[in-house]
Design a protein around this motif. Sequence first.
Motif, short mmCIF file in Angstrom:
data_model
loop_
_atom_site.label_atom_id
_atom_site.label_comp_id
_atom_site.label_asym_id
_atom_site.label_seq_id
_atom_site.Cartn_x
_atom_site.Cartn_y
_atom_site.Cartn_z
N ARG A 199 106.99 -32.26 -18.11
CA ARG A 199 107.74 -33.21 -17.91
C ARG A 199 106.87 -34.17 -17.01
N PHE A 200 107.50 -35.55 -17.29
CA PHE A 200 107.01 -36.76 -16.69
C PHE A 200 107.80 -37.70 -16.76
N ARG A 201 107.92 -38.64 -15.86
CA ARG A 201 108.71 -39.96 -15.81
C ARG A 201 107.79 -41.11 -16.16
N SER A 202 108.39 -42.17 -16.89
CA SER A 202 107.56 -43.43 -17.18
C SER A 202 108.67 -44.58 -17.09
N GLY A 203 109.02 -45.24 -16.04
CA GLY A 203 110.02 -46.35 -16.01
C GLY A 203 111.37 -45.32 -15.60
N ALA A 204 112.29 -45.70 -16.69
CA ALA A 204 113.79 -44.96 -16.52
C ALA A 204 113.47 -43.68 -17.73
N GLU A 205 112.50 -43.47 -18.40
CA GLU A 205 112.62 -42.22 -19.27
C GLU A 205 111.77 -41.12 -18.83
N THR A 206 112.38 -39.86 -19.12
CA THR A 206 111.79 -38.60 -18.92
C THR A 206 111.16 -38.33 -20.27
N TRP A 254 102.42 -36.83 -28.19
CA TRP A 254 102.53 -37.99 -27.37
C TRP A 254 103.37 -39.08 -27.83
N PRO A 255 103.97 -39.74 -26.68
CA PRO A 255 105.19 -40.69 -27.10
C PRO A 255 104.65 -42.00 -27.81
N TRP A 256 103.28 -42.26 -27.33
CA TRP A 256 102.72 -43.48 -27.77
C TRP A 256 101.70 -43.52 -28.65
N PRO A 257 101.47 -44.49 -29.52
CA PRO A 257 100.41 -44.47 -30.43
C PRO A 257 99.26 -45.02 -29.69
N GLY A 258 98.04 -44.86 -29.87
CA GLY A 258 96.92 -45.47 -29.19
C GLY A 258 95.43 -44.75 -30.04
N ASP A 287 102.87 -50.70 -26.71
CA ASP A 287 103.11 -50.54 -25.36
C ASP A 287 102.33 -49.78 -24.45
N SER A 288 102.41 -50.41 -22.91
CA SER A 288 101.68 -49.45 -21.91
C SER A 288 102.15 -48.15 -21.70
N PHE A 289 101.07 -47.43 -21.55
CA PHE A 289 101.56 -45.86 -21.01
C PHE A 289 100.74 -45.41 -19.93
N PRO A 301 97.62 -53.04 -22.78
CA PRO A 301 96.96 -53.73 -24.08
C PRO A 301 95.71 -54.83 -23.51
N LEU A 302 95.72 -54.78 -22.23
CA LEU A 302 94.60 -55.56 -21.58
C LEU A 302 93.60 -54.88 -20.90
N GLU A 303 93.93 -53.70 -20.44
CA GLU A 303 93.12 -52.92 -19.68
C GLU A 303 93.24 -51.43 -20.10
N PRO A 304 92.32 -51.08 -20.90
CA PRO A 304 92.11 -49.45 -21.39
C PRO A 304 91.95 -48.74 -20.23
#
Length: 277
Positions: free
Chosen positions: A60-67, A108-112, A138-140, A253-256
């Motif tokens: 588990r990890f948090r990012s923003g308000a989401e777990t 993983w919750p985000w595409p990349g 989105d950033s992650f 998007p600007l900083e990999p």
Amino acid sequence: MTTQTTTVRLAAGDTEVTVEPEQGCRIASLRVAGTELLLPGEGHGAFVMVPFCGRTDRGRFRSGAETYRLPRNEPPHAIHGFARDGRWRTVRADGRTAAFTWRLGEPWPWPGTVTQLVELAEDGSSLTLTLGVETASDSFPAQAGWHPWWRRNLGRGGSDVRVEFHPAWQEERGPDHLPTGRRIPPRPGPWDDCFGMPDGVDVTLTWPDELELSITSRAEWLVVYDEQEAAVCVEPQTGPPNGLNTHPRFVTPLEPLEISTTWAWRGLGAGDARGAG
């Protein structure tokens, strides 16, 4: 020109490198003058750790308000990311260098997109690996690094490897194998521990009278694992274990997210691996 192949072999001087893109883009073999330096076999060699390194607390990890919840592939934790299980695509391979990509997505919750460059020096005296992680939207938070299994003994009658490094601190490890958040003076091994090296990773492996190998990186975190009989692991990475929770580094998007490491070697004395057959 795009190349599709199940195995990529690079060579320069007396060094041969084998990469298996469909097995997580792992470095399956690193042979110097016929001497294998990495522990062979499934799950060994040197595998990629993306999008996180080491253990993530109970998945588990948090990012923003989401777990977010990740598959716990080493219960009770998630470990080492998912790139090592992925089927990567070979973009380019020219005999001494190669480039590979992998789509980051479920679980993983985000595409990349993840890219790995493998570059063997022209004289075959070093290997440089570079990872890049980019977001598709989105950033992650993410981490990246490598988990090489160096052979404890080269199997030629010599002594076991010695590991030398000078970290600024050691992350105290709790009974759950996660850093407690407390930094302590470095302790002697055996280790399954994370160390801080704010001036960059710099480790020397020495097989006495046979070979000396340096591992360097601008990354500031290092995990050393030497509790197994056959190998030692020296792992440059962009953050500590459980770093998604404690030291998040965001891919935007600007900083990999980027990390490189160079492995360079030289033979020692009469047991010089460059003279081995």
